[in-house]
Motif scaffolding. Structure first.
Motif, PDB file in Angstrom:
ATOM      1  N   ARG A 226       0.824  -1.211   0.000  1.00  0.00           N
ATOM      2  CA  ARG A 226       0.000   0.000   0.000  1.00  0.00           C
ATOM      3  C   ARG A 226       0.862   1.267   0.000  1.00  0.00           C
ATOM      4  N   MET A 227       1.932   1.271   0.781  1.00  0.00           N
ATOM      5  CA  MET A 227       2.715   2.488   0.952  1.00  0.00           C
ATOM      6  C   MET A 227       3.791   2.693  -0.105  1.00  0.00           C
ATOM      7  N   THR A 228       4.289   1.608  -0.697  1.00  0.00           N
ATOM      8  CA  THR A 228       5.407   1.755  -1.641  1.00  0.00           C
ATOM      9  C   THR A 228       5.062   1.355  -3.065  1.00  0.00           C
ATOM     10  N   GLY A 229       4.033   0.531  -3.226  1.00  0.00           N
ATOM     11  CA  GLY A 229       3.710   0.018  -4.551  1.00  0.00           C
ATOM     12  C   GLY A 229       4.580  -1.152  -4.970  1.00  0.00           C
ATOM     13  N   LEU A 230       5.524  -1.550  -4.113  1.00  0.00           N
ATOM     14  CA  LEU A 230       6.373  -2.705  -4.405  1.00  0.00           C
ATOM     15  C   LEU A 230       5.593  -3.998  -4.190  1.00  0.00           C
ATOM     16  N   GLU A 231       5.910  -5.008  -4.971  1.00  0.00           N
ATOM     17  CA  GLU A 231       5.343  -6.336  -4.758  1.00  0.00           C
ATOM     18  C   GLU A 231       6.210  -7.043  -3.722  1.00  0.00           C
ATOM     19  N   VAL A 232       5.572  -7.626  -2.721  1.00  0.00           N
ATOM     20  CA  VAL A 232       6.319  -8.355  -1.694  1.00  0.00           C
ATOM     21  C   VAL A 232       6.445  -9.806  -2.151  1.00  0.00           C
ATOM     22  N   ALA A 233       7.669 -10.203  -2.493  1.00  0.00           N
ATOM     23  CA  ALA A 233       7.909 -11.547  -3.005  1.00  0.00           C
ATOM     24  C   ALA A 233       7.868 -12.582  -1.891  1.00  0.00           C
ATOM     25  N   GLU A 234       8.376 -12.225  -0.721  1.00  0.00           N
ATOM     26  CA  GLU A 234       8.361 -13.169   0.407  1.00  0.00           C
ATOM     27  C   GLU A 234       8.525 -12.433   1.715  1.00  0.00           C
ATOM     28  N   VAL A 235       7.946 -13.017   2.764  1.00  0.00           N
ATOM     29  CA  VAL A 235       8.131 -12.551   4.133  1.00  0.00           C
ATOM     30  C   VAL A 235       8.500 -13.780   4.946  1.00  0.00           C
ATOM     31  N   ASN A 236       9.734 -13.822   5.419  1.00  0.00           N
ATOM     32  CA  ASN A 236      10.218 -14.932   6.237  1.00  0.00           C
ATOM     33  C   ASN A 236      10.198 -14.489   7.695  1.00  0.00           C
ATOM     34  N   ILE A 237       9.583 -15.306   8.538  1.00  0.00           N
ATOM     35  CA  ILE A 237       9.429 -14.948   9.946  1.00  0.00           C
ATOM     36  C   ILE A 237      10.089 -16.009  10.813  1.00  0.00           C
ATOM     37  N   ALA A 238      10.990 -15.561  11.673  1.00  0.00           N
ATOM     38  CA  ALA A 238      11.626 -16.439  12.654  1.00  0.00           C
ATOM     39  C   ALA A 238      11.186 -15.989  14.039  1.00  0.00           C
ATOM     40  N   VAL A 239      10.703 -16.916  14.842  1.00  0.00           N
ATOM     41  CA  VAL A 239      10.346 -16.602  16.218  1.00  0.00           C
ATOM     42  C   VAL A 239      11.582 -16.867  17.057  1.00  0.00           C
ATOM     43  N   GLY A 240      12.181 -15.790  17.544  1.00  0.00           N
ATOM     44  CA  GLY A 240      13.435 -15.896  18.287  1.00  0.00           C
ATOM     45  C   GLY A 240      13.252 -16.200  19.750  1.00  0.00           C
ATOM     46  N   ASP A 241      12.055 -15.916  20.300  1.00  0.00           N
ATOM     47  CA  ASP A 241      11.855 -16.105  21.727  1.00  0.00           C
ATOM     48  C   ASP A 241      10.372 -16.012  22.044  1.00  0.00           C
ATOM     49  N   VAL A 242      10.029 -16.460  23.236  1.00  0.00           N
ATOM     50  CA  VAL A 242       8.685 -16.328  23.772  1.00  0.00           C
ATOM     51  C   VAL A 242       8.810 -15.509  25.048  1.00  0.00           C
ATOM     52  N   HIS A 243       8.049 -14.423  25.123  1.00  0.00           N
ATOM     53  CA  HIS A 243       8.118 -13.555  26.301  1.00  0.00           C
ATOM     54  C   HIS A 243       7.262 -14.138  27.408  1.00  0.00           C
ATOM     55  N   LEU A 244       7.897 -14.425  28.541  1.00  0.00           N
ATOM     56  CA  LEU A 244       7.197 -14.919  29.723  1.00  0.00           C
ATOM     57  C   LEU A 244       6.997 -13.763  30.688  1.00  0.00           C
ATOM     58  N   PHE A 245       5.916 -13.782  31.395  1.00  0.00           N
ATOM     59  CA  PHE A 245       5.678 -12.748  32.390  1.00  0.00           C
ATOM     60  C   PHE A 245       6.692 -12.900  33.510  1.00  0.00           C
ATOM     61  N   ASP A 246       7.089 -11.778  34.086  1.00  0.00           N
ATOM     62  CA  ASP A 246       8.003 -11.825  35.228  1.00  0.00           C
ATOM     63  C   ASP A 246       7.287 -12.481  36.394  1.00  0.00           C
ATOM     64  N   GLU A 247       8.069 -13.032  37.308  1.00  0.00           N
ATOM     65  CA  GLU A 247       7.456 -13.673  38.465  1.00  0.00           C
ATOM     66  C   GLU A 247       6.577 -12.697  39.230  1.00  0.00           C
ATOM     67  N   GLU A 248       6.999 -11.442  39.316  1.00  0.00           N
ATOM     68  CA  GLU A 248       6.214 -10.446  40.031  1.00  0.00           C
ATOM     69  C   GLU A 248       4.867 -10.225  39.359  1.00  0.00           C
ATOM     70  N   GLU A 249       4.836 -10.283  38.030  1.00  0.00           N
ATOM     71  CA  GLU A 249       3.584 -10.077  37.304  1.00  0.00           C
ATOM     72  C   GLU A 249       2.658 -11.270  37.447  1.00  0.00           C
ATOM     73  N   GLU A 250       3.236 -12.476  37.576  1.00  0.00           N
ATOM     74  CA  GLU A 250       2.420 -13.687  37.642  1.00  0.00           C
ATOM     75  C   GLU A 250       1.743 -13.853  38.985  1.00  0.00           C
ATOM     76  N   GLN A 251       2.454 -13.487  40.058  1.00  0.00           N
ATOM     77  CA  GLN A 251       1.936 -13.748  41.381  1.00  0.00           C
ATOM     78  C   GLN A 251       1.203 -12.521  41.903  1.00  0.00           C
TER      79      GLN A 251
END
Length: 117
Positions: free
Chosen positions: A86-111
């Motif tokens: 939409r913003m550039t008019g370029l065709e997106v040939a591919e989007v590769n996504i790597a999940v590097g981590d999972v965010h866990l709640f801090d212990e203080e937030e959980e309890q």
């Protein structure tokens, strides 16, 4: 410019906690604390290759604990493609996504807060 668009579009998806791998996030946290170094980098965790009419995007994301990684990755892919096209008019040939981590709640937030009477 394309990297900024992709980074912003990826961050806008619910379930994405942050962008970048462990090292990139660590460097970003240091950059945020340094006076005059600027805030968070919009392009952290984003790599793009831009041609004359096409672009390819590589993203590394951190997802919130408990979300469907498959759904979040699909939503990120759709949002990034739509924003770039939409913003550039370029065709997106591919989007590769790597999940590097999972965010866990801090212990203080959980309890819940304990009160001693």
């Amino acid at each position: 410019m394309v990297a900024k668009i992709a980074g912003r579009a990826a961050r806008d998806v619910p379930g994405v906690h942050s962008m970048g791998g462990g090292f990139a996030r660590g460097m970003g946290a240091m950059r945020e604390r340094m006076p005059g170094a600027g805030g968070k980098s919009v392009t952290s965790g984003v790599k793009v290759e831009v041609g004359e009419v096409q672009t390819a995007v590589d993203l590394e994301i951190v997802v919130e604990y408990g979300v469907s990684i498959v759904e979040v990755a699909g939503d990120v892919r759709e949002n990034v493609i739509a924003a770039i096209e939409r913003m550039t008019g370029l065709e997106v040939a591919e989007v590769n996504i790597a999940v590097g981590d999972v965010h866990l709640f801090d212990e203080e937030e959980e309890q819940p807060e304990r009160r001693f009477e």
